[in-house]
Design a protein around this motif. Sequence first.
Motif, PDB file in Angstrom:
ATOM      1  N   TYR A  85       1.126   9.469   4.075  1.00 28.13           N
ATOM      2  CA  TYR A  85       1.053   9.862   5.484  1.00 28.13           C
ATOM      3  C   TYR A  85       1.349  11.350   5.652  1.00 28.13           C
ATOM      4  O   TYR A  85       0.617  12.071   6.348  1.00 28.13           O
ATOM      5  N   GLU A  86       2.413  11.833   5.026  1.00 26.49           N
ATOM      6  CA  GLU A  86       2.807  13.228   5.182  1.00 26.49           C
ATOM      7  C   GLU A  86       1.866  14.183   4.464  1.00 26.49           C
ATOM      8  O   GLU A  86       1.811  15.373   4.803  1.00 26.49           O
ATOM      9  N   ALA A  87       1.110  13.667   3.480  1.00 23.38           N
ATOM     10  CA  ALA A  87       0.113  14.493   2.793  1.00 23.38           C
ATOM     11  C   ALA A  87      -1.227  14.490   3.515  1.00 23.38           C
ATOM     12  O   ALA A  87      -2.189  15.108   3.051  1.00 23.38           O
ATOM     13  N   GLY A  88      -1.297  13.798   4.638  1.00 19.57           N
ATOM     14  CA  GLY A  88      -2.531  13.767   5.417  1.00 19.57           C
ATOM     15  C   GLY A  88      -3.517  12.710   4.994  1.00 19.57           C
ATOM     16  O   GLY A  88      -4.673  12.719   5.429  1.00 19.57           O
ATOM     17  N   GLY A  89      -3.079  11.750   4.164  1.00 17.15           N
ATOM     18  CA  GLY A  89      -3.964  10.678   3.726  1.00 17.15           C
ATOM     19  C   GLY A  89      -3.937   9.504   4.679  1.00 17.15           C
ATOM     20  O   GLY A  89      -3.196   9.485   5.673  1.00 17.15           O
ATOM     21  N   GLN A  90      -4.750   8.514   4.385  1.00 12.46           N
ATOM     22  CA  GLN A  90      -4.781   7.299   5.194  1.00 12.46           C
ATOM     23  C   GLN A  90      -3.801   6.291   4.609  1.00 12.46           C
ATOM     24  O   GLN A  90      -3.937   5.858   3.468  1.00 12.46           O
ATOM     25  N   SER A  91      -2.826   5.916   5.400  1.00 15.05           N
ATOM     26  CA  SER A  91      -1.717   5.073   4.961  1.00 15.05           C
ATOM     27  C   SER A  91      -1.826   3.707   5.627  1.00 15.05           C
ATOM     28  O   SER A  91      -1.813   3.598   6.849  1.00 15.05           O
ATOM     29  N   VAL A  92      -1.902   2.659   4.804  1.00 17.26           N
ATOM     30  CA  VAL A  92      -2.150   1.302   5.293  1.00 17.26           C
ATOM     31  C   VAL A  92      -0.964   0.402   4.957  1.00 17.26           C
ATOM     32  O   VAL A  92      -0.438   0.439   3.840  1.00 17.26           O
ATOM     33  N   GLY A  93      -0.557  -0.413   5.904  1.00 16.95           N
ATOM     34  CA  GLY A  93       0.502  -1.390   5.676  1.00 16.95           C
ATOM     35  C   GLY A  93       0.035  -2.796   5.979  1.00 16.95           C
ATOM     36  O   GLY A  93      -0.471  -3.057   7.072  1.00 16.95           O
ATOM     37  N   LEU A  94       0.185  -3.681   5.014  1.00 19.27           N
ATOM     38  CA  LEU A  94      -0.142  -5.095   5.197  1.00 19.27           C
ATOM     39  C   LEU A  94       1.168  -5.835   5.431  1.00 19.27           C
ATOM     40  O   LEU A  94       1.817  -6.306   4.501  1.00 19.27           O
ATOM     41  N   HIS A  95       1.546  -5.937   6.674  1.00 20.95           N
ATOM     42  CA  HIS A  95       2.876  -6.407   7.053  1.00 20.95           C
ATOM     43  C   HIS A  95       2.939  -7.927   7.063  1.00 20.95           C
ATOM     44  O   HIS A  95       2.074  -8.593   7.638  1.00 20.95           O
ATOM     45  N   ILE A  96       3.986  -8.477   6.416  1.00 23.36           N
ATOM     46  CA  ILE A  96       4.185  -9.925   6.388  1.00 23.36           C
ATOM     47  C   ILE A  96       5.394 -10.281   7.249  1.00 23.36           C
ATOM     48  O   ILE A  96       6.420  -9.611   7.188  1.00 23.36           O
ATOM     49  N   HIS A  97       5.260 -11.302   8.082  1.00 29.89           N
ATOM     50  CA  HIS A  97       6.377 -11.728   8.926  1.00 29.89           C
ATOM     51  C   HIS A  97       7.304 -12.624   8.104  1.00 29.89           C
ATOM     52  O   HIS A  97       6.917 -13.701   7.648  1.00 29.89           O
ATOM     53  N   LEU A  98       8.537 -12.168   7.908  1.00 31.92           N
ATOM     54  CA  LEU A  98       9.541 -12.913   7.163  1.00 31.92           C
ATOM     55  C   LEU A  98      10.790 -13.071   8.025  1.00 31.92           C
ATOM     56  O   LEU A  98      11.075 -12.231   8.881  1.00 31.92           O
ATOM     57  N   PRO A  99      11.575 -14.120   7.779  1.00 31.63           N
ATOM     58  CA  PRO A  99      12.754 -14.356   8.617  1.00 31.63           C
ATOM     59  C   PRO A  99      13.909 -13.403   8.350  1.00 31.63           C
ATOM     60  O   PRO A  99      14.808 -13.284   9.184  1.00 31.63           O
ATOM     61  N   LEU A 100      13.898 -12.696   7.211  1.00 35.26           N
ATOM     62  CA  LEU A 100      15.071 -11.905   6.848  1.00 35.26           C
ATOM     63  C   LEU A 100      14.804 -10.408   6.845  1.00 35.26           C
ATOM     64  O   LEU A 100      15.060  -9.716   7.814  1.00 35.26           O
ATOM     65  N   GLU A 101      14.250  -9.875   5.743  1.00 37.70           N
ATOM     66  CA  GLU A 101      14.340  -8.440   5.525  1.00 37.70           C
ATOM     67  C   GLU A 101      13.128  -7.628   5.954  1.00 37.70           C
ATOM     68  O   GLU A 101      13.201  -6.420   6.032  1.00 37.70           O
ATOM     69  N   GLN A 102      12.006  -8.245   6.208  1.00 37.29           N
ATOM     70  CA  GLN A 102      10.792  -7.469   6.382  1.00 37.29           C
ATOM     71  C   GLN A 102      10.681  -6.840   7.763  1.00 37.29           C
ATOM     72  O   GLN A 102      10.795  -7.508   8.779  1.00 37.29           O
ATOM     73  N   ARG A 103      10.471  -5.562   7.810  1.00 37.86           N
ATOM     74  CA  ARG A 103      10.138  -4.827   9.024  1.00 37.86           C
ATOM     75  C   ARG A 103       9.083  -3.802   8.636  1.00 37.86           C
ATOM     76  O   ARG A 103       9.040  -3.335   7.500  1.00 37.86           O
TER      77      ARG A 103
END
Length: 218
Positions: free
Chosen positions: A90-108
């Motif tokens: 992201y900071e280098a100006g590239g395309q940054s993708v996140g495949l976010h999984i919903h979990l009950p504990l640690e994932q944000r």
Amino acid sequence: MPSSKQYLIDDLSMQESWRLFKILSEIVDGFETLNDIGPAVSVFGSARVKAGEPWYERTVELTAQLANAGFTVITGGGPGLMEAGNKGCYEAGGQSVGLHIHLPLEQRNNPFLNVRCDFRYFFVRKLMFIKYAMAYIALPGGYGTLDELSEALVLIQTRRIKAFPIVLLGKDFWGGLVDWFQHRLVADGYCGIRDLDLFLLTDSNEEAVEHIRRHVVI
């Protein structure tokens, strides 16, 4: 006694087949969101590494190099080395993708994303990692990282997908596993010696990026 349905997978029964439409919806949403992201490298690693720790900072440098080489970076979109991977790109100006999984504990989700997909089912998320990546980099991580790595190795070994570069970054971390591959899996006949050519083990960010550039045409 009534049956207990503690986990999502327990709900996948013929009586509740409507859930298949939720799964299909996740797949369609993923395809539509990721269709135009360009040549990408999936980067995997622990969610538990903190900013400022050596592997965090090294991952920021790695994905900045990938972005400068013209690659989109895909991570799980969460904290730790996933955040570091998105941040460097992201900071280098590239395309940054996140495949976010919903979990009950640690994932944000982390804040360094240009593109984000949300998933409830791990197997749908892994499909997206495979479908839209031209290479994998596995950083130090836990069961999730091992799962994503082994999925790619199996699919390439069995020729279910076209072979692409897989990099294990960190000899101190991955070296014991590679030794076990050699001295147990290969020695006992559970896989062939050529199966060890499916990945590169290295300590060098530069070698990892160059290995991918050499095998991926963009």
